[in-house]
Each structure stands twice: as structure tokens, then as C-alpha cells.
Design a protein around this motif. Structure first.
Motif, PDB file in Angstrom:
ATOM      1  N   TYR A  10       5.176  27.011 102.169  1.00 39.21           N
ATOM      2  CA  TYR A  10       5.627  26.703 100.819  1.00 39.21           C
ATOM      3  C   TYR A  10       6.969  27.387 100.540  1.00 39.21           C
ATOM      4  CZ  TYR A  10       0.987  24.847 100.154  1.00 39.21           C
ATOM      5  OH  TYR A  10      -0.149  24.094 100.273  1.00 39.21           O
ATOM      6  N   THR A  11       7.838  26.696  99.829  1.00 44.52           N
ATOM      7  CA  THR A  11       9.136  27.275  99.476  1.00 44.52           C
ATOM      8  C   THR A  11       8.945  28.350  98.419  1.00 44.52           C
ATOM      9  OG1 THR A  11       9.550  25.724  97.667  1.00 44.52           O
ATOM     10  CG2 THR A  11      10.281  25.056  99.898  1.00 44.52           C
ATOM     11  N   ILE A  12       9.982  29.130  98.201  1.00 41.38           N
ATOM     12  CA  ILE A  12       9.913  30.165  97.170  1.00 41.38           C
ATOM     13  C   ILE A  12       9.759  29.521  95.790  1.00 41.38           C
ATOM     14  CG2 ILE A  12      12.418  30.396  96.875  1.00 41.38           C
ATOM     15  CD1 ILE A  12      11.879  33.475  96.562  1.00 41.38           C
ATOM     16  N   LYS A  13      10.383  28.365  95.599  1.00 40.50           N
ATOM     17  CA  LYS A  13      10.281  27.662  94.317  1.00 40.50           C
ATOM     18  C   LYS A  13       8.839  27.208  94.063  1.00 40.50           C
ATOM     19  CE  LYS A  13      12.431  23.999  91.639  1.00 40.50           C
ATOM     20  NZ  LYS A  13      13.551  23.079  91.568  1.00 40.50           N
ATOM     21  N   GLU A  14       8.206  26.626  95.070  1.00 37.82           N
ATOM     22  CA  GLU A  14       6.814  26.180  94.936  1.00 37.82           C
ATOM     23  C   GLU A  14       5.883  27.373  94.698  1.00 37.82           C
ATOM     24  OE1 GLU A  14       6.472  22.350  97.882  1.00 37.82           O
ATOM     25  OE2 GLU A  14       6.760  24.322  98.821  1.00 37.82           O
ATOM     26  N   GLU A  43      11.373  33.335  90.722  1.00 32.80           N
ATOM     27  CA  GLU A  43      11.629  33.530  92.145  1.00 32.80           C
ATOM     28  C   GLU A  43      12.060  34.963  92.463  1.00 32.80           C
ATOM     29  OE1 GLU A  43      14.283  30.474  93.594  1.00 32.80           O
ATOM     30  OE2 GLU A  43      13.140  28.922  92.535  1.00 32.80           O
ATOM     31  N   HIS A  44      12.850  35.563  91.587  1.00 37.82           N
ATOM     32  CA  HIS A  44      13.317  36.928  91.839  1.00 37.82           C
ATOM     33  C   HIS A  44      12.156  37.923  91.882  1.00 37.82           C
ATOM     34  CE1 HIS A  44      12.942  38.654  87.740  1.00 37.82           C
ATOM     35  NE2 HIS A  44      13.187  37.418  87.340  1.00 37.82           N
ATOM     36  N   VAL A  45      11.066  37.604  91.185  1.00 36.23           N
ATOM     37  CA  VAL A  45       9.888  38.476  91.209  1.00 36.23           C
ATOM     38  C   VAL A  45       9.293  38.503  92.612  1.00 36.23           C
ATOM     39  CG1 VAL A  45       7.530  38.787  90.323  1.00 36.23           C
ATOM     40  CG2 VAL A  45       9.392  38.153  88.762  1.00 36.23           C
ATOM     41  N   LYS A  69      10.276  43.298  98.728  1.00 38.90           N
ATOM     42  CA  LYS A  69      10.927  44.578  99.049  1.00 38.90           C
ATOM     43  C   LYS A  69       9.974  45.759  98.902  1.00 38.90           C
ATOM     44  CE  LYS A  69      15.555  43.118  97.736  1.00 38.90           C
ATOM     45  NZ  LYS A  69      16.640  43.260  96.775  1.00 38.90           N
ATOM     46  N   GLY A  70       9.029  45.679  97.978  1.00 43.97           N
ATOM     47  CA  GLY A  70       8.183  46.827  97.672  1.00 43.97           C
ATOM     48  C   GLY A  70       6.803  46.806  98.293  1.00 43.97           C
ATOM     49  N   THR A  71       6.472  45.754  99.033  1.00 46.72           N
ATOM     50  CA  THR A  71       5.128  45.652  99.618  1.00 46.72           C
ATOM     51  C   THR A  71       5.226  45.146 101.057  1.00 46.72           C
ATOM     52  OG1 THR A  71       4.764  43.346  98.982  1.00 46.72           O
ATOM     53  CG2 THR A  71       4.163  45.019  97.343  1.00 46.72           C
ATOM     54  N   SER A  72       4.072  44.862 101.622  1.00 45.00           N
ATOM     55  CA  SER A  72       4.020  44.334 102.991  1.00 45.00           C
ATOM     56  C   SER A  72       4.240  42.819 103.050  1.00 45.00           C
ATOM     57  CB  SER A  72       2.679  44.688 103.641  1.00 45.00           C
ATOM     58  OG  SER A  72       1.613  44.153 102.871  1.00 45.00           O
TER      59      SER A  72
END
Length: 135
Positions: free
Chosen positions: A20-24, A33-35, A41-44
């Protein structure tokens, strides 16, 4: 299970097994999307990268995002605290209980609506039929 904001539930298990794309993915979880990039960056969380550099999320990634979403958005944890809790065995129990409660809620809502339709009772408890006034 996802999407409480508008009352609809979506089950990750019922999704087709594809990337799935980031948008989906953002739309599925009701986040920007930025979330997702921040959570990465902060998790696995580590979605697959295409040659173009775009992210693609697998079903396993979606399951991990669901766990992150629950900890950060529902339980109110910081991302750092959530990252530390991701592998905690009680998290699966919390999510399972939450899923069961959502099913019970859906069933109760359905029953309330059916009773309301049968007896002319609106969602706020008032009657849906106009009551004739004595003049």
C-alpha cells in the motif's frame, strides 16, 4: 481494526495482501502522511522502499502501525514510550479486548436502531412520529 473517527471499522485482516502507498495507508488510519514518516523515524516501522524512493506498506507494516496508532492516538503515549511498548505482550490483549468491545458496541447500536425503527423512537430517545396536540 481501524477508523473510529467516523464510526466505521476497518479490519486489516480483510485487506488484500499487497503493498500500500503512503497515501492509502494514511487514509486507512485517518492520519496525515507526515505522521507515518514521523512514526517511521521513532519506531521499528520500516516500509519497503521502491527504486523511486516511495514507501510501500505491507500487511505486517499495517499491523505495526495499528499498534503504534493505538498507543499514541488512543492511549496518549509519546512516540518514544509507544516504541518501548510495541513488543509488550499485554498490548495484544489490549487490542483484542478493544476489538471485542467495538463489536459489542456495533451490535448494541444495531439493536438500538432496530428497536427505534420498530417503536418509532429516535436516536436521542424522542419519538419520530408527530404527536397530535389537543386544541
Amino acid at each position: 481494526m481501524r477508523k473510529e473517527r467516523n464510526g466505521q471499522r476497518k479490519n486489516i485482516e480483510s485487506l488484500p495482501s499487497r503493498l500500500y502507498t503512503i497515501k492509502e495507508t494514511a487514509a486507512f488510519f485517518g492520519v496525515e502522511e507526515h505522521v507515518l514518516r514521523y512514526w517511521e523515524k521513532g519506531t521499528s516501522l520500516s516500509p519497503r522502499r521502491m527504486p523511486s524512493g516511495s514507501r510501500r506498506y505491507s500487511i505486517d507494516d499495517l499491523k505495526l502501525i495499528e499498534r503504534i496508532y493505538y498507543l499514541v492516538e488512543v492511549r496518549g503515549m509519546t512516540l518514544q514510550a509507544a516504541a518501548e511498548q510495541l513488543d509488550h505482550p499485554d498490548l495484544d490483549v489490549d487490542l483484542e479486548v478493544r476489538e471485542r468491545l467495538m463489536k459489542v458496541r456495533e451490535r448494541l447500536t444495531s439493536l438500538r436502531d432496530r428497536v427505534g425503527e420498530t417503536y418509532g423512537i429516535g436516536p436521542e430517545g424522542g419519538t419520530t412520529e408527530s404527536v397530535p396536540r389537543d386544541e
